[in-house]
Write an enzyme that holds these catalytic residues in place. Structure first.
Site, PDB file in Angstrom:
ATOM      1  N   ARG A   1       0.848  -1.186   0.000  1.00  0.00           N
ATOM      2  CA  ARG A   1       0.000   0.000   0.000  1.00  0.00           C
ATOM      3  C   ARG A   1       0.886   1.239   0.000  1.00  0.00           C
ATOM      4  O   ARG A   1       1.031   1.896  -1.005  1.00  0.00           O
ATOM      5  CB  ARG A   1      -0.990  -0.021   1.179  1.00  0.00           C
ATOM      6  CG  ARG A   1      -2.188   0.939   0.968  1.00  0.00           C
ATOM      7  CD  ARG A   1      -1.829   2.370   1.235  1.00  0.00           C
ATOM      8  NE  ARG A   1      -1.291   2.558   2.580  1.00  0.00           N
ATOM      9  CZ  ARG A   1      -0.656   3.648   2.979  1.00  0.00           C
ATOM     10  NH1 ARG A   1      -0.453   4.670   2.144  1.00  0.00           N
ATOM     11  NH2 ARG A   1      -0.168   3.753   4.205  1.00  0.00           N
ATOM     12  N   ASP A   2       1.567   1.533   1.092  1.00  0.00           N
ATOM     13  CA  ASP A   2       2.494   2.667   1.088  1.00  0.00           C
ATOM     14  C   ASP A   2       3.594   2.436   0.057  1.00  0.00           C
ATOM     15  O   ASP A   2       4.049   3.355  -0.627  1.00  0.00           O
ATOM     16  CB  ASP A   2       3.103   2.867   2.476  1.00  0.00           C
ATOM     17  CG  ASP A   2       3.501   4.311   2.748  1.00  0.00           C
ATOM     18  OD1 ASP A   2       4.105   4.933   1.861  1.00  0.00           O
ATOM     19  OD2 ASP A   2       3.204   4.811   3.840  1.00  0.00           O
TER      20      ASP A   2
ATOM     21  N   HIS B   1       3.652   3.808  -3.662  1.00  0.00           N
ATOM     22  CA  HIS B   1       4.228   5.104  -4.052  1.00  0.00           C
ATOM     23  C   HIS B   1       5.625   4.929  -4.639  1.00  0.00           C
ATOM     24  O   HIS B   1       6.021   5.650  -5.555  1.00  0.00           O
ATOM     25  CB  HIS B   1       4.312   6.031  -2.839  1.00  0.00           C
ATOM     26  CG  HIS B   1       2.996   6.455  -2.292  1.00  0.00           C
ATOM     27  ND1 HIS B   1       2.112   7.254  -2.988  1.00  0.00           N
ATOM     28  CD2 HIS B   1       2.404   6.192  -1.092  1.00  0.00           C
ATOM     29  CE1 HIS B   1       1.038   7.479  -2.247  1.00  0.00           C
ATOM     30  NE2 HIS B   1       1.193   6.843  -1.092  1.00  0.00           N
TER      31      HIS B   1
ATOM     32  N   SER C   1       3.556  10.842   8.332  1.00  0.00           N
ATOM     33  CA  SER C   1       3.588  10.761   6.868  1.00  0.00           C
ATOM     34  C   SER C   1       4.770  11.499   6.256  1.00  0.00           C
ATOM     35  O   SER C   1       5.227  11.149   5.166  1.00  0.00           O
ATOM     36  CB  SER C   1       2.292  11.333   6.277  1.00  0.00           C
ATOM     37  OG  SER C   1       1.166  10.892   6.981  1.00  0.00           O
TER      38      SER C   1
ATOM     39  N   HIS D   1       3.050   4.698  12.702  1.00  0.00           N
ATOM     40  CA  HIS D   1       3.377   4.579  11.278  1.00  0.00           C
ATOM     41  C   HIS D   1       4.520   5.554  11.019  1.00  0.00           C
ATOM     42  O   HIS D   1       4.324   6.771  11.000  1.00  0.00           O
ATOM     43  CB  HIS D   1       2.157   4.933  10.423  1.00  0.00           C
ATOM     44  CG  HIS D   1       2.420   4.909   8.944  1.00  0.00           C
ATOM     45  ND1 HIS D   1       2.174   3.801   8.162  1.00  0.00           N
ATOM     46  CD2 HIS D   1       2.893   5.867   8.100  1.00  0.00           C
ATOM     47  CE1 HIS D   1       2.488   4.072   6.902  1.00  0.00           C
ATOM     48  NE2 HIS D   1       2.926   5.322   6.834  1.00  0.00           N
TER      49      HIS D   1
ATOM     50  N   HIS E   1       8.145   6.944   8.949  1.00  0.00           N
ATOM     51  CA  HIS E   1       8.878   7.022   7.687  1.00  0.00           C
ATOM     52  C   HIS E   1      10.350   7.287   7.980  1.00  0.00           C
ATOM     53  O   HIS E   1      10.718   7.815   9.027  1.00  0.00           O
ATOM     54  CB  HIS E   1       8.296   8.098   6.773  1.00  0.00           C
ATOM     55  CG  HIS E   1       7.133   7.622   5.967  1.00  0.00           C
ATOM     56  ND1 HIS E   1       7.258   7.123   4.686  1.00  0.00           N
ATOM     57  CD2 HIS E   1       5.815   7.536   6.268  1.00  0.00           C
ATOM     58  CE1 HIS E   1       6.067   6.768   4.232  1.00  0.00           C
ATOM     59  NE2 HIS E   1       5.180   7.006   5.174  1.00  0.00           N
TER      60      HIS E   1
ATOM     61  N   TYR F   1       4.893  15.762   2.916  1.00  0.00           N
ATOM     62  CA  TYR F   1       4.224  14.476   2.717  1.00  0.00           C
ATOM     63  C   TYR F   1       5.101  13.577   1.843  1.00  0.00           C
ATOM     64  O   TYR F   1       5.491  13.956   0.738  1.00  0.00           O
ATOM     65  CB  TYR F   1       2.886  14.746   2.037  1.00  0.00           C
ATOM     66  CG  TYR F   1       1.871  13.640   2.073  1.00  0.00           C
ATOM     67  CD1 TYR F   1       1.598  12.936   3.243  1.00  0.00           C
ATOM     68  CD2 TYR F   1       1.137  13.329   0.929  1.00  0.00           C
ATOM     69  CE1 TYR F   1       0.633  11.941   3.262  1.00  0.00           C
ATOM     70  CE2 TYR F   1       0.170  12.340   0.943  1.00  0.00           C
ATOM     71  CZ  TYR F   1      -0.075  11.644   2.114  1.00  0.00           C
ATOM     72  OH  TYR F   1      -1.035  10.657   2.132  1.00  0.00           O
TER      73      TYR F   1
END
Length: 340
Positions: free
Chosen positions: A12-13, A16, A166, A195, A197, A286
Site C-alpha cells: 500500500r504505502d 508510491h 507521513s 506509522h 517514515h 508528505y
C-alpha cells in the site's frame, strides 16, 4: 508485555515507490511470503488508498480489486487490510473491499480533520471489521491537539488510532509526546499504532520509542518499501524487537529474504535516505510528494530540494499534489531561489 501487532504496508504505502505499478502476480508472491513469515496484517491498495488511482495521485497499473483478490488468494494466517481516505474512497469501495475478503481497514484523514472519518468508521464497524483511525501528517499539530482528534476517531468506533508520521518529520521526543497524549485521553481498551517514515533515518528508533510508550500496533514494510525514504523496514524493526525480547510472531530471516529477493528488484528508484528524501523529512513534506516533485524538477529545471522546501513552507497536505507544478512554475518565474 503485550504481543505486538505487526502490520505490513509494502503493498500500500510501497505503491508510491513504484508509482502504483505492480502486477497481481507479484502482489500474490509478496503476500504469500509475508503470510509465511508470520506478520499479523497485510495492507493492500493504491498508495493513496481505495480508489486512489487518478491523474492527480497517479493511475495504478491495476485496480484495487485485482490487487486485493491476488492478496486474498495467497493468505492463510494474516489479516487482509486496506486503507481508505474519505473523499477519495467511498462507502461503496469499503463495502466492495469487505466482499473481497478485507477484514481490517484504516480510515485516514489529515491530522486535524478526524471529523470526516465518522461515516466510514461507523460503516466498517457495522460490517464487523477491525477499524483503525489514521491521523496523517501527525507532526503538523501539537500533541494535545492530535490526541483530541484521536479521541474523536475513538468516539466514532475506532479500535485503534495511529500516530502517522507521513512526512517522516517526527523525532523521538515528538513521537513520545504524541503517544503519551493519546494514552492520557483514550480509553484503556483503545489501541495505539505507529506509522513511521525513514526520511530522517529515524523510523526504527521512532517505532521503538512508540512501543516503549505503550504502542502495540507497528507499521513496517519489506526493505522499507514506501513513499519517500520508505517506511520502517520490517526486517530491521523485528531484529531490534528480538534484541528487546518483545513478542511478535514474525520470522526475521524470512522477512530478510522477502525484502532482498522479492521487493528490492521491483524498485525503479532506490528507496533510501538521499538528498531528496532527507529534504522531505527536514521540510516536513508528505512523503508521497517525492515522485511528483521529481517530475516537476525534470520538467522545469528546478532542484527537487528547492521545490520540496517551498512545499514545506506552504504547508501542503495530501490531495494537493497538483500544486507542486504551480510551485515549480512560481520558482521559475521568481528566478534563483536560495536553499536553507
Amino acid at each position: 508485555m503485550t504481543k505486538l501487532y505487526i502490520q505490513d504496508v509494502t503493498l500500500r504505502d510501497g505503491m508510491h515507490a513504484v508509482r502504483h505499478r505492480i502486477t497481481p502476480d507479484d502482489v500474490g508472491t509478496i503476500v504469500a511470503a509475508l503470510d509465511a513469515a508470520g506478520v499479523d496484517a497485510i495492507e493492500v491498495a493504491h498508495g493513496d488508498g481505495l480508489a486512489g488511482g487518478s491523474l492527480n495521485y497517479g493511475p495504478g497499473s491495476n485496480t484495487d480489486w485485482e490487487w486485493i483478490e491476488a492478496a486474498a488468494d495467497n493468505l492463510t494466517h494474516a489479516t487482509l487490510t486496506t486503507l481508505l481516505l474519505p473523499g477519495i474512497g467511498t462507502i461503496a469501495e469499503l463495502e466492495q473491499a469487505h466482499k473481497l475478503g478485507v477484514r481490517s481497514i484504516r480510515i485516514a484523514t489529515h491530522c486535524t480533520e478526524a471529523d470526516v472519518s465518522a461515516q466510514h468508521i461507523a460503516k466498517a464497524r457495522e460490517l464487523g471489521m477491525d477499524v483503525s483511525g489514521f491521523l496523517m501528517m501527525s507532526h503538523m499539530t501539537p500533541a494535545e491537539n492530535l490526541a483530541e482528534q484521536a479521541k474523536l476517531m475513538e468516539s466514532y468506533g475506532a479500535h485503534c488510532v495511529y500516530v502517522t508520521d507521513s512526512g517522516g518529520r517526527l523525532t523521538m521526543n515528538g513521537v513520545r509526546d504524541r503517544v503519551r497524549a493519546y494514552r492520557d485521553i483514550l480509553d484503556p481498551g483503545t489501541q495505539i499504532g505507529i506509522h513511521a517514515h525513514e526520511n530522517l533515518s529515524l523510523s526504527v528508533a521512532n517505532s521503538v520509542v512508540a512501543v516503549e510508550e505503550g504502542v502495540t500496533r507497528v507499521d513496517a514494510s519489506l526493505a522499507g518499501h514506501g513513499a519517500g525514504a520508505g517506511n520502517c523496514p520490517i526486517e530491521a524493526f523485528i531484529a531490534v524487537a528480538n534484541l528487546h525480547d518483545w513478542q511478535h510472531g514474525s520470522d526475521l530471516f524470512a522477512l530478510q529474504d522477502a525484502a532482498d529477493d522479492l521487493v528490492r528488484p521491483l524498485q525503479d528508484r532506490p528507496v533510501r535516505v538521499d538528498r531528496e528524501t532527507l529534504t522531505l523529512g527536514y521540510a516536513g513534506v508528505y512523503s508521497s510528494f517525492l515522485r511528483h516533485a521529481e517530475t516537476a524538477s525534470k520538467n522545469y529545471g528546478i532542484d527537487v530540494r528547492t521545490i520540496l522546501q517551498e512545499v514545506g513552507k506552504r504547508g501542503l497536505v495530501g490531495g494537493q499534489e497538483d500544486m507542486i507544478t504551480d510551485i515549480a512554475l512560481d520558482l521559475v518565474a521568481s528566478g534563483p531561489v536560495s536553499t536553507y
